[in-house]
Write an enzyme that holds these catalytic residues in place. Structure first.
Site, PDB file in Angstrom:
ATOM      1  N   ALA A  66      36.166  51.374  18.299  1.00  0.00           N
ATOM      2  CA  ALA A  66      34.749  51.430  17.345  1.00  0.00           C
ATOM      3  C   ALA A  66      33.514  51.851  18.034  1.00  0.00           C
ATOM      4  O   ALA A  66      33.967  52.830  18.849  1.00  0.00           O
ATOM      5  CB  ALA A  66      34.713  49.929  17.379  1.00  0.00           C
ATOM      6  N   GLY A 111      38.754  49.484  18.852  1.00  0.00           N
ATOM      7  CA  GLY A 111      39.363  49.301  17.632  1.00  0.00           C
ATOM      8  C   GLY A 111      40.900  50.607  17.354  1.00  0.00           C
ATOM      9  O   GLY A 111      41.050  50.396  16.140  1.00  0.00           O
ATOM     10  N   GLU A 114      43.912  48.815  17.843  1.00  0.00           N
ATOM     11  CA  GLU A 114      43.722  47.625  16.423  1.00  0.00           C
ATOM     12  C   GLU A 114      44.501  48.306  15.706  1.00  0.00           C
ATOM     13  O   GLU A 114      45.035  47.781  14.826  1.00  0.00           O
ATOM     14  CB  GLU A 114      42.585  46.609  16.908  1.00  0.00           C
ATOM     15  CG  GLU A 114      41.823  46.248  18.289  1.00  0.00           C
ATOM     16  CD  GLU A 114      40.803  45.418  18.353  1.00  0.00           C
ATOM     17  OE1 GLU A 114      39.966  46.194  17.887  1.00  0.00           O
ATOM     18  OE2 GLU A 114      40.504  44.479  18.676  1.00  0.00           O
ATOM     19  N   GLU A 134      37.015  47.899  25.843  1.00  0.00           N
ATOM     20  CA  GLU A 134      36.002  46.754  25.855  1.00  0.00           C
ATOM     21  C   GLU A 134      35.356  46.081  26.781  1.00  0.00           C
ATOM     22  O   GLU A 134      33.831  45.671  26.970  1.00  0.00           O
ATOM     23  CB  GLU A 134      36.426  45.994  24.514  1.00  0.00           C
ATOM     24  CG  GLU A 134      36.501  46.315  22.877  1.00  0.00           C
ATOM     25  CD  GLU A 134      37.904  46.343  22.821  1.00  0.00           C
ATOM     26  OE1 GLU A 134      38.754  46.489  24.231  1.00  0.00           O
ATOM     27  OE2 GLU A 134      38.408  46.935  21.106  1.00  0.00           O
TER      28      GLU A 134
END
Ligand code: COA
Length: 260
Positions: A66, A111, A114, A134
């Site tokens: 992300a 992300g 993911e 993260e």
């Protein structure tokens, strides 16, 4: 359909979707997530598309996570919206009803992994690096990894990846069951497209039944899941493709499937 961060191209019945922000290692900002959502909606709606390949542009990254710059500015309400926005994309991909292959050409972090986990098959270059870093940002994964990771590789490995935040290489990811195949980086593209062409030639409704039985059935108690499998199985007896596949086998011929 016009995109600023996403490339979409068709190779026969295979749609290839590329996140195209190589200068930021294809980091997922809100706009990129929205574009991918539209690209996958379009792939779902287009009957000519029978398999999808998802990858990242440039030589270094699938998706490096992300967008940290964007997250840095968010408060808790916007943070939750960002998480839900990402989760909706992951569920959209997982429930596309058509097989999606993640072609992991480099970093697949946070992300980014993911996103790869929402795909149905993951094929990685031997140079790829995978992880959930993260924790180093003072965060936890917010686009589904706390749940999809343990479903893919068990709770112990999921906790190790998320608590320690260390990257693993492609060979270790394959050992853990996180990627389906590892190939030399130079062969990644050709191998992935070969796999995608194989899926695109398979019976679309049987692919759909398989995805539903595994993904939807997999979340049910066993008795209900087995019953659901039976219903999916029975439904396929109404299709031309089932008659085509079984008749071609008996005639020692090659089946041509049309998704009917
Ligand atoms: N969000 C926003 N920008 C990112 C990013 C992310 N997740 N990952 C990389 N970038 C940007 C960098 O800021 C840099 O931009 P700049 O050139 O404008 O400064 C550019 O992409 C190249 O990255 P850089 O860090 O210089 O490459 P590197 O080869 O030295 O390191 C990584 C590669 C993947 C190890 C490193 O970029 C990294 O750790 N990224 C963050 C990974 C992460 O924590 N992801 C989880 C987020 S939830």
């Amino acid at each position: 359909m016009s995109f600023t961060q996403t490339l979409v191209e068709d190779h026969g019945a295979v749609r290839r979707i590329t996140l195209n922000r190589p200068d930021k290692l294809n980091a997922l900002n809100r706009e990129a997530i929205a574009e991918l959502m539209r690209a996958f909606d379009d792939a779902a709606a287009d009957a000519r598309v029978r398999a999808v390949v998802l990858t990242g542009a440039g030589p270094k990254a699938f998706v490096a996570g992300a967008d940290i710059g964007e997250m840095n500015t968010l408060g808790p309400v916007a943070g939750r919206e960002f998480s839900l926005h990402g989760q909706r994309l992951m569920t959209r991909i997982e429930r596309l009803g058509k097989p999606v292959i993640a072609m992991i050409n480099g970093f697949a972090l946070g992300g980014g992994f993911e996103l790869a986990m929402a795909c149905h098959l993951r094929i990685a270059a031997d140079t790829a690096k995978i992880g959930q870093p993260e924790i180093g940002l003072g965060l936890i994964p917010g686009f589904g990894a706390t749940q999809r990771l343990q479903r893919l590789c068990g709770r112990a490995a999921a906790l190790e990846l998320c608590l320690l935040g260390a990257n693993i290489d492609a060979a270790r990811a394959q050992q853990l069951g996180l990627v389906t195949r590892v190939v030399p980086a130079a062969e990644l593209d050709a191998e992935t497209m070969k796999l995608a062409a194989q899926l695109a030639a398979a019976a679309p409704l049987a692919l759909r039944g398989t995805l539903d039985a595994v993904l939807i059935g997999g979340e049910m108690p066993l008795d209900a899941a087995l019953d659901y499998e039976s219903q999916q199985f029975a439904l396929l007896f109404s299709t031309d493709d089932m008659k085509e596949g079984t008749s071609a086998f008996l005639a020692r011929g090659k089946a041509e499937f049309h998704g009917r």
